[in-house]
Design a protein around this motif. Structure first.
Motif, PDB file in Angstrom:
ATOM      1  N   GLY A 129      20.876 -17.483 -12.435  1.00  0.00           N
ATOM      2  CA  GLY A 129      20.678 -18.737 -13.141  1.00  0.00           C
ATOM      3  C   GLY A 129      19.675 -18.576 -14.271  1.00  0.00           C
ATOM      4  N   GLY A 130      19.333 -19.699 -14.892  1.00  0.00           N
ATOM      5  CA  GLY A 130      18.363 -19.644 -15.980  1.00  0.00           C
ATOM      6  C   GLY A 130      18.446 -20.872 -16.857  1.00  0.00           C
ATOM      7  N   VAL A 131      17.985 -20.718 -18.083  1.00  0.00           N
ATOM      8  CA  VAL A 131      17.960 -21.808 -19.049  1.00  0.00           C
ATOM      9  C   VAL A 131      19.389 -22.084 -19.527  1.00  0.00           C
ATOM     10  CG1 VAL A 131      16.982 -22.626 -21.225  1.00  0.00           C
ATOM     11  CG2 VAL A 131      15.668 -21.044 -19.777  1.00  0.00           C
ATOM     12  N   VAL A 132      19.800 -23.325 -19.479  1.00  0.00           N
ATOM     13  CA  VAL A 132      21.167 -23.687 -19.868  1.00  0.00           C
ATOM     14  C   VAL A 132      21.370 -23.439 -21.364  1.00  0.00           C
ATOM     15  CG1 VAL A 132      22.837 -25.574 -20.050  1.00  0.00           C
ATOM     16  CG2 VAL A 132      21.347 -25.410 -18.036  1.00  0.00           C
ATOM     17  N   THR A 133      22.423 -22.676 -21.695  1.00  0.00           N
ATOM     18  CA  THR A 133      22.728 -22.374 -23.097  1.00  0.00           C
ATOM     19  C   THR A 133      24.223 -22.478 -23.350  1.00  0.00           C
ATOM     20  OG1 THR A 133      23.055 -19.999 -22.734  1.00  0.00           O
ATOM     21  CG2 THR A 133      20.809 -20.729 -23.227  1.00  0.00           C
ATOM     22  N   ASP A 134      24.572 -22.441 -24.635  1.00  0.00           N
ATOM     23  CA  ASP A 134      25.990 -22.385 -25.011  1.00  0.00           C
ATOM     24  C   ASP A 134      26.327 -20.969 -25.462  1.00  0.00           C
ATOM     25  OD1 ASP A 134      24.927 -22.106 -27.555  1.00  0.00           O
ATOM     26  OD2 ASP A 134      25.672 -24.031 -28.313  1.00  0.00           O
ATOM     27  N   ASN A 135      27.488 -20.787 -26.083  1.00  0.00           N
ATOM     28  CA  ASN A 135      27.918 -19.446 -26.480  1.00  0.00           C
ATOM     29  C   ASN A 135      27.109 -18.860 -27.623  1.00  0.00           C
ATOM     30  OD1 ASN A 135      29.864 -19.355 -24.516  1.00  0.00           O
ATOM     31  ND2 ASN A 135      31.608 -19.625 -25.889  1.00  0.00           N
ATOM     32  N   PHE A 136      26.264 -19.672 -28.250  1.00  0.00           N
ATOM     33  CA  PHE A 136      25.378 -19.177 -29.298  1.00  0.00           C
ATOM     34  C   PHE A 136      23.948 -18.999 -28.792  1.00  0.00           C
ATOM     35  CE2 PHE A 136      28.705 -21.441 -31.776  1.00  0.00           C
ATOM     36  CZ  PHE A 136      29.174 -20.366 -32.513  1.00  0.00           C
ATOM     37  N   ALA A 183      17.966 -18.945 -25.946  1.00  0.00           N
ATOM     38  CA  ALA A 183      17.680 -18.106 -24.780  1.00  0.00           C
ATOM     39  C   ALA A 183      18.855 -17.161 -24.584  1.00  0.00           C
ATOM     40  CB  ALA A 183      17.457 -18.949 -23.530  1.00  0.00           C
ATOM     41  N   ILE A 184      18.566 -15.882 -24.393  1.00  0.00           N
ATOM     42  CA  ILE A 184      19.619 -14.883 -24.236  1.00  0.00           C
ATOM     43  C   ILE A 184      19.237 -13.905 -23.133  1.00  0.00           C
ATOM     44  CG2 ILE A 184      20.518 -15.004 -26.597  1.00  0.00           C
ATOM     45  CD1 ILE A 184      18.779 -12.606 -27.318  1.00  0.00           C
ATOM     46  N   GLY A 185      20.246 -13.193 -22.624  1.00  0.00           N
ATOM     47  CA  GLY A 185      19.997 -12.224 -21.568  1.00  0.00           C
ATOM     48  C   GLY A 185      19.753 -12.900 -20.233  1.00  0.00           C
ATOM     49  N   GLU A 186      18.964 -12.253 -19.391  1.00  0.00           N
ATOM     50  CA  GLU A 186      18.755 -12.740 -18.034  1.00  0.00           C
ATOM     51  C   GLU A 186      18.015 -14.069 -17.992  1.00  0.00           C
ATOM     52  OE1 GLU A 186      17.230 -10.916 -13.724  1.00  0.00           O
ATOM     53  OE2 GLU A 186      17.113  -9.701 -15.559  1.00  0.00           O
ATOM     54  N   THR A 187      17.312 -14.412 -19.061  1.00  0.00           N
ATOM     55  CA  THR A 187      16.608 -15.694 -19.139  1.00  0.00           C
ATOM     56  C   THR A 187      17.583 -16.865 -19.145  1.00  0.00           C
ATOM     57  OG1 THR A 187      14.876 -14.613 -20.436  1.00  0.00           O
ATOM     58  CG2 THR A 187      14.938 -17.018 -20.503  1.00  0.00           C
ATOM     59  N   ALA A 188      18.775 -16.654 -19.661  1.00  0.00           N
ATOM     60  CA  ALA A 188      19.732 -17.734 -19.892  1.00  0.00           C
ATOM     61  C   ALA A 188      20.717 -17.887 -18.742  1.00  0.00           C
ATOM     62  CB  ALA A 188      20.508 -17.462 -21.182  1.00  0.00           C
ATOM     63  N   CYS A 189      21.297 -19.082 -18.665  1.00  0.00           N
ATOM     64  CA  CYS A 189      22.444 -19.328 -17.797  1.00  0.00           C
ATOM     65  C   CYS A 189      23.600 -19.718 -18.701  1.00  0.00           C
ATOM     66  CB  CYS A 189      22.151 -20.430 -16.781  1.00  0.00           C
ATOM     67  SG  CYS A 189      23.506 -20.711 -15.617  1.00  0.00           S
ATOM     68  N   THR A 190      24.475 -18.762 -18.970  1.00  0.00           N
ATOM     69  CA  THR A 190      25.581 -18.976 -19.898  1.00  0.00           C
ATOM     70  C   THR A 190      26.847 -19.468 -19.206  1.00  0.00           C
ATOM     71  OG1 THR A 190      26.370 -16.701 -19.626  1.00  0.00           O
ATOM     72  CG2 THR A 190      24.708 -17.091 -21.339  1.00  0.00           C
ATOM     73  N   GLU A 215      26.311  -9.071 -21.190  1.00  0.00           N
ATOM     74  CA  GLU A 215      25.895 -10.411 -21.584  1.00  0.00           C
ATOM     75  C   GLU A 215      24.776 -10.351 -22.623  1.00  0.00           C
ATOM     76  OE1 GLU A 215      24.817 -14.519 -19.272  1.00  0.00           O
ATOM     77  OE2 GLU A 215      23.700 -12.727 -18.700  1.00  0.00           O
ATOM     78  N   CYS A 216      23.811  -9.463 -22.418  1.00  0.00           N
ATOM     79  CA  CYS A 216      22.716  -9.307 -23.386  1.00  0.00           C
ATOM     80  C   CYS A 216      23.264  -9.027 -24.782  1.00  0.00           C
ATOM     81  CB  CYS A 216      21.799  -8.157 -22.967  1.00  0.00           C
ATOM     82  SG  CYS A 216      20.772  -8.458 -21.525  1.00  0.00           S
ATOM     83  N   LEU A 217      24.198  -8.101 -24.860  1.00  0.00           N
ATOM     84  CA  LEU A 217      24.734  -7.670 -26.153  1.00  0.00           C
ATOM     85  C   LEU A 217      25.550  -8.766 -26.822  1.00  0.00           C
ATOM     86  CD1 LEU A 217      25.982  -4.161 -24.976  1.00  0.00           C
ATOM     87  CD2 LEU A 217      23.892  -4.624 -26.264  1.00  0.00           C
ATOM     88  N   VAL A 218      26.477  -9.348 -26.080  1.00  0.00           N
ATOM     89  CA  VAL A 218      27.405 -10.319 -26.661  1.00  0.00           C
ATOM     90  C   VAL A 218      26.662 -11.566 -27.135  1.00  0.00           C
ATOM     91  CG1 VAL A 218      29.307 -11.892 -26.133  1.00  0.00           C
ATOM     92  CG2 VAL A 218      29.424  -9.502 -25.396  1.00  0.00           C
ATOM     93  N   TYR A 219      25.780 -12.100 -26.310  1.00  0.00           N
ATOM     94  CA  TYR A 219      25.113 -13.343 -26.682  1.00  0.00           C
ATOM     95  C   TYR A 219      24.006 -13.123 -27.707  1.00  0.00           C
ATOM     96  CZ  TYR A 219      27.827 -15.929 -23.304  1.00  0.00           C
ATOM     97  OH  TYR A 219      28.875 -16.522 -22.646  1.00  0.00           O
TER      98      TYR A 219
END
Length: 535
Positions: free
Chosen positions: A348-355, A365-372, A387-391
């Protein structure tokens, strides 16, 4: 270092996510990449297995999507999964072009391995030290870019928002940091701020993660008003090396992918009793099976045996594991490896969108910090670096496309330390640090009960009061800041776990052993809880 530093983009974190984003930004933008320790002190360099991507003609996007959805136990967001997988090959090509030395077979083909939960060989890797190869390459490339300002030994305290400053407009404008070397606070402001601080596995007593994984970005975003989601899903890596001289060395998933067998102390296999996929079952199933057998037998550890493979094969494919174990007196070519589960990844993590956008404007927020939505209730092996790379690449694109529309950066007030003194009771911090991680392991671990969770909630409430009193009255230190973040993350995990009245993926409750017919995200909003007086 001056009181306020200003850049176009502020990236908090120097792992795969943060550095990929930095290197994906155009060179006319001035970018600060901040690490609270050395640039390579995060979790990226410790990743062994590799990066999952559709790179073989025998594989397909639909197959990778399906494997991810199955592992996620019904909670993945399929559009996010498909977005990630569809961009996987391009992300890997970017790493190749950047110079990451992935392992090759004879000719120009890259060697692909298979890991638990995958239906095909799709894990590209650099021997058994993929994270190290990625980290070293990205740091080297970043050091060659004059627009990237690599700042070390700065630990983030809190985000700065226009709302907190009481000025017109909305959104994040940067963060306050403690300069650990000069022992003073500096404000770093920017048009766009990116949280790439990794996960929160240090909230548990036993973890494969480095000491930096204290949930800083998740806690700061939570305090600033962002929603967090699915924090009850903490992945425990099934196979961490069990040895008194080694506290966090993991034995890669790829060892099982290449035929490693899990054994009881008497040498018998047991995984087939728990799942028809045996050792290649998803991590949550394997971790619970190991935990169950250890508790049933009262055993301090179980074993992973790959000694039936040729010595040359093992030394070629797992050189890091071979050398590290041998240094501790374990010859993996002749004997099994003692292992235990350990906290490994925050799904889980901080709620984000595809950007990578959060609820706060100009904060990503990106990587493990985020919840994509990619991981759902359980992360499929080697999807994390992907996930780190793509986001990161997607967030970089959004930042560039929207840079011209952002408000001017304001001058922020200096950090007021006039009402605090030096502490003469730092033992309180170390005691609280140990107590927090220990009761999280005992009460909020691989197997949970409501009674244990309630007990943990009472303890975290008491600890927060003590920590907040320390924070208000004494000069801040890095240990205090990390403890403050960990207690917030622990509270979020416990709240999330108490809300989930079922067992699903990484969350297993003895009181609710079955999954509900439909899967729902657990979403917490700090603003709503503040209005209720609960935070």
């Amino acid at each position: 270092m001056s009181g306020q530093l200003t850049y176009d983009v502020l990236i908090i974190g120097s792992g795969a996510a943060g550095l990929t984003l930095a290197l994906s930004l155009p060179e006319h933008l001035q970018v600060a990449v901040i690490s609270k320790d050395q640039l390579d002190s995060g979790s990226t360099r410790w990743a062994q297995g590799g990066v999952a991507a559709v790179l073989d003609e025998a594989d397909s996007i639909d197959a990778h999507v399906s494997d991810t959805l199955i592992a996620g136990a019904g909670l993945c967001h399929e559009p996010a999964v498909r977005f990630t997988v569809e961009n996987s090959a391009a992300a890997i090509q970017w790493l190749i072009d950047t110079g990451v030395p992935f392992t090759q077979e004879v000719g120009d083909r890259f060697h692909l391995t298979r890991e638990g939960g995958h239906s095909a060989r799709r894990i590209i890797h650099a021997a058994d030290a993929t994270g190290l190869a990625i980290s070293d390459t990205l740091i080297q490339r970043a050091s060659e870019r004059p627009n990237l300002h690599m700042l070390k030994h700065l630990i983030a305290i809190d985000l700065i928002t226009r709302e907190k400053l009481g000025i017109p407009g909305s959104g994040c404008v940067g963060a306050y940091f403690l300069d650990k070397e000069e022992r003073k606070v500096v404000a770093v402001t920017a048009h766009a701020t990116v949280l790439a601080t990794g996960g929160a596995s240090k909230v548990y007593l036993y973890t494969t993660n480095p000491d930096t994984a204290s949930g800083d970005g998740i806690a700061m975003a939570w305090r600033a008003g962002c929603r967090v989601s699915n924090m009850e899903f903490n992945q425990f890596h099934p196979t961490c090396l069990y040895h008194p001289l080694e506290k966090s060395f993991l034995i890669s998933e790829a060892v099982r992918g290449e035929g490693g067998k899990l054994l009881l102390p008497d040498g018998t296999r047991f995984m087939d009793k728990f799942d028809p996929r045996g050792e290649l079952a998803p991590r949550d199933i394997v971790a619970r099976a190991i935990d169950h057998e250890m508790k049933r037998l009262g055993a301090p550890c179980l074993y992973l045996d790959i000694s039936h493979k040729p010595t040359g094969f093992l030394r070629r494919h797992f050189p890091t594991i071979y050398e590290r174990c041998l240094a501790l007196g374990i010859d993996i070519t002749r004997e099994p490896i003692p292992i235990v589960p350990a906290s490994h990844y925050t799904c889980g993590g901080v709620v984000t969108d595809n950007f990578g956008r959060t609820d706060i404007e100009n904060l990503y927020a990106i990587g493990e910090t985020a919840c994509t939505g990619l991981h759902g209730a359980n992360r499929l092996a080697s999807n994390s670096l992907l996930e780190c790379l793509v986001y990161a690449r997607s967030a970089a694109e959004h930042i560039v496309n929207n840079m011209d529309s952002r408000l001017p950066i304001p001058t922020v007030p200096g950090w007021d330390a006039s009402q605090v003194t030096d502490s003469d009771e730092d033992v309180v911090i170390s005691h609280n640090w140990d107590e927090l991680r220990r009761f999280m392991w005992d009460y909020v671990g691989i197997v949970r009960t409501t009674k244990r969770l309630v007990r943990a909630r009472h303890r975290v409430d008491l600890l927060r009061g003590e920590i907040q009193e320390f924070y208000r009255h004494f000069h801040i230190t890095s240990d205090l800041l990390e403890l403050r973040n960990l207690v917030d993350v622990a509270d979020i995990i416990i709240r999330s776990a108490l809300q989930r009245k079922e067992s699903r993926g990484l969350h297993y409750s003895r009181d609710y052993p079955n999954a509900l017919p439909r899967a729902f995200d657990t979403v917490l909003a700090s603003k709503a809880l503040r209005e209720l007086g609960e935070v």
